[in-house]
Design a protein around this motif. Structure first.
Motif, PDB file in Angstrom:
ATOM      1  N   LEU A 116       0.824  -1.203   0.000  1.00 46.39           N
ATOM      2  CA  LEU A 116       0.000   0.000   0.000  1.00 46.39           C
ATOM      3  C   LEU A 116       0.862   1.257   0.000  1.00 46.39           C
ATOM      4  CD1 LEU A 116      -2.935   1.067   0.136  1.00 46.39           C
ATOM      5  CD2 LEU A 116      -2.657   1.174   2.622  1.00 46.39           C
ATOM      6  N   SER A 117       2.027   1.186   0.640  1.00 47.24           N
ATOM      7  CA  SER A 117       2.911   2.352   0.679  1.00 47.24           C
ATOM      8  C   SER A 117       3.441   2.701  -0.709  1.00 47.24           C
ATOM      9  CB  SER A 117       4.076   2.111   1.645  1.00 47.24           C
ATOM     10  OG  SER A 117       4.993   1.155   1.139  1.00 47.24           O
ATOM     11  N   TYR A 118       3.444   1.733  -1.624  1.00 45.28           N
ATOM     12  CA  TYR A 118       3.798   2.014  -3.017  1.00 45.28           C
ATOM     13  C   TYR A 118       2.557   2.402  -3.828  1.00 45.28           C
ATOM     14  CZ  TYR A 118       8.611   0.440  -2.520  1.00 45.28           C
ATOM     15  OH  TYR A 118       9.932   0.343  -2.144  1.00 45.28           O
ATOM     16  N   ALA A 119       1.433   1.787  -3.511  1.00 42.78           N
ATOM     17  CA  ALA A 119       0.202   2.087  -4.249  1.00 42.78           C
ATOM     18  C   ALA A 119      -0.243   3.532  -4.055  1.00 42.78           C
ATOM     19  CB  ALA A 119      -0.910   1.132  -3.807  1.00 42.78           C
ATOM     20  N   ILE A 120       0.166   4.141  -2.949  1.00 42.32           N
ATOM     21  CA  ILE A 120      -0.263   5.511  -2.663  1.00 42.32           C
ATOM     22  C   ILE A 120       0.511   6.542  -3.483  1.00 42.32           C
ATOM     23  CG2 ILE A 120       1.352   6.050  -0.783  1.00 42.32           C
ATOM     24  CD1 ILE A 120      -0.962   7.313   0.728  1.00 42.32           C
ATOM     25  N   ILE A 121       1.643   6.148  -4.075  1.00 43.44           N
ATOM     26  CA  ILE A 121       2.523   7.115  -4.742  1.00 43.44           C
ATOM     27  C   ILE A 121       1.842   7.840  -5.909  1.00 43.44           C
ATOM     28  CG2 ILE A 121       4.699   7.407  -5.994  1.00 43.44           C
ATOM     29  CD1 ILE A 121       5.832   5.118  -4.317  1.00 43.44           C
ATOM     30  N   PRO A 122       1.127   7.153  -6.815  1.00 45.58           N
ATOM     31  CA  PRO A 122       0.444   7.905  -7.880  1.00 45.58           C
ATOM     32  C   PRO A 122      -0.558   8.923  -7.344  1.00 45.58           C
ATOM     33  CG  PRO A 122       0.561   5.576  -8.434  1.00 45.58           C
ATOM     34  CD  PRO A 122       0.998   5.695  -7.009  1.00 45.58           C
ATOM     35  N   TYR A 123      -1.188   8.615  -6.216  1.00 41.59           N
ATOM     36  CA  TYR A 123      -2.115   9.563  -5.604  1.00 41.59           C
ATOM     37  C   TYR A 123      -1.357  10.781  -5.072  1.00 41.59           C
ATOM     38  CZ  TYR A 123      -5.618   5.827  -5.739  1.00 41.59           C
ATOM     39  OH  TYR A 123      -6.489   4.854  -6.149  1.00 41.59           O
ATOM     40  N   LEU A 124      -0.179  10.535  -4.499  1.00 38.98           N
ATOM     41  CA  LEU A 124       0.638  11.647  -4.019  1.00 38.98           C
ATOM     42  C   LEU A 124       1.075  12.532  -5.183  1.00 38.98           C
ATOM     43  CD1 LEU A 124       2.940   9.822  -1.418  1.00 38.98           C
ATOM     44  CD2 LEU A 124       0.900  11.194  -0.956  1.00 38.98           C
ATOM     45  N   ARG A 125       1.429  11.898  -6.295  1.00 37.05           N
ATOM     46  CA  ARG A 125       1.851  12.668  -7.466  1.00 37.05           C
ATOM     47  C   ARG A 125       0.722  13.577  -7.950  1.00 37.05           C
ATOM     48  NH1 ARG A 125       3.664   9.518 -12.859  1.00 37.05           N
ATOM     49  NH2 ARG A 125       1.565   8.692 -12.494  1.00 37.05           N
ATOM     50  N   MET A 126      -0.508  13.076  -7.924  1.00 39.28           N
ATOM     51  CA  MET A 126      -1.647  13.904  -8.298  1.00 39.28           C
ATOM     52  C   MET A 126      -1.829  15.061  -7.319  1.00 39.28           C
ATOM     53  SD  MET A 126      -2.926  12.934 -11.092  1.00 39.28           S
ATOM     54  CE  MET A 126      -3.029  11.534 -12.210  1.00 39.28           C
ATOM     55  N   LYS A 127      -1.625  14.770  -6.032  1.00 38.08           N
ATOM     56  CA  LYS A 127      -1.786  15.808  -5.019  1.00 38.08           C
ATOM     57  C   LYS A 127      -0.751  16.921  -5.176  1.00 38.08           C
ATOM     58  CE  LYS A 127      -5.374  14.769  -2.654  1.00 38.08           C
ATOM     59  NZ  LYS A 127      -6.519  15.720  -2.671  1.00 38.08           N
TER      60      LYS A 127
END
Length: 313
Positions: A116-127
């Motif tokens: 999950l700590s890797y799956a969140i990265i694209p969401y962070l990039r959008m943020k």
């Protein structure tokens, strides 16, 4: 400001043209890279050769050998995954939220929380497009203008805030709760660690972290205090005969005490059933299992009190 164009990429509006950076393009990770502190960026030395002025990096292919190198993406992903992990919240035994105990390296790379700590990265990039360094701001920088390095604390604060936002917006906290509450032995690194041992004690119903049954306990000597425990201080201060007597006096009834006494003396479950008035050996077996569960809860409670006393010193 750059805008997300559905699932396709990031749009940048410039005089006379609109540029789209596809999400699967290697350059799409530049906003995250330029927000890294130097302490993390230097983990892969070639990344430091990228100029802090993004003008030429974005508009030419001069630096593509670095940007398109697998290690460049791995650097970005690992740094953000590791940082986001620090802000995941899990429940302790009392139901209160806290940071994930121990170091991340003590957990297995295929564990759900690690993934999950890797799956969140694209969401962070959008943020980053709304709350961080956006592609629009990078393209707006004139030649020679550099992106300043964030300090480690600034980076940590930024990723921490964005991680909290993503988890709240995506309603991931119940998912994290389920991952934590249903973790298995395989979720921990193969090497030994304190967090793994603590988990194994509960998993195997034994303070040593090794699988043991109440039957084995009785056959090995007959006293709870003889179970091996690597934490000698805890054993000496808590698992004294007085504590064992306290458990017997306050947690099991007279029939259960008699069952334990007879089992310790070598009687079979059927013989015990005949003596205490149970119809079958299976009933005795179930009682022994229930006693073992009560003793586990007792030990865990005493152990937590021991840790709390030492933490307060």
């Amino acid at each position: 400001m750059a805008q997300q164009n559905g699932p396709k990429g990031f749009l940048v509006v410039l005089p006379g043209e609109i540029i789209e950076i596809p999400q699967d393009d290697d350059k799409s990770w530049l906003t995250l890279f330029y927000s890294l502190p130097v302490e993390l960026a230097e983990k892969w030395k070639p990344a430091l050769t990228l100029p802090r002025s993004p003008y030429e990096v974005l508009r030419t292919d001069k630096y593509d050998p670095i940007i398109r190198h697998d290690m460049f993406k791995l650097l970005v992903w690992d740094c953000y995954s590791w940082t986001a992990w620090q802000f995941f919240q899990v429940k302790d035994r009392r139901g209160n939220y806290r940071d994930i105990p121990g170091d991340r390296e003590q957990y297995a790379g295929h564990s759900p929380l690690w993934r999950l700590s890797y799956a969140i990265i694209p969401y962070l990039r959008m943020k980053f497009e709304q709350n961080g360094l956006s592609f629009q701001s990078l393209y707006n920088m004139p030649p020679g203008m550099e992106v300043p390095w964030l300090t480690y604390q600034q980076f940590s604060n930024l990723v921490g805030n964005l991680t909290d936002m993503v988890i709240a917006e995506q309603n991931w906290q119940p998912v994290i709760d389920a991952m934590w509450e249903n973790r298995a032995v395989e979720d921990y690194d193969s090497r030994g660690s304190t967090v793994k041992k603590d988990f194994l004690r509960k998993w195997h119903h034994d303070r040593s972290g090794k699988a043991i049954s109440l039957e084995e306990l009785m056959e090995s000597g007959g006293e709870f205090s003889q179970v091996a425990d690597p934490r000698a201080d805890f054993e000496n201060s808590v698992l004294s005969q007085m504590q064992i007597d306290t458990f017997a006096a306050g947690h099991i009834n007279d029939t259960d005490k008699e069952i334990l006494k007879l089992r310790m003396e070598g009687y079979t479950e059927q013989e015990i059933a005949d003596r205490v008035g149970y119809k079958t050996a299976s009933a005795v077996h179930k009682r022994i299992a229930k006693i073992a569960g009560a003793y586990e809860d007792f030990v865990l409670s005493e152990y937590q009190q021991y840790l709390d006393r030492h933490d307060s010193k």
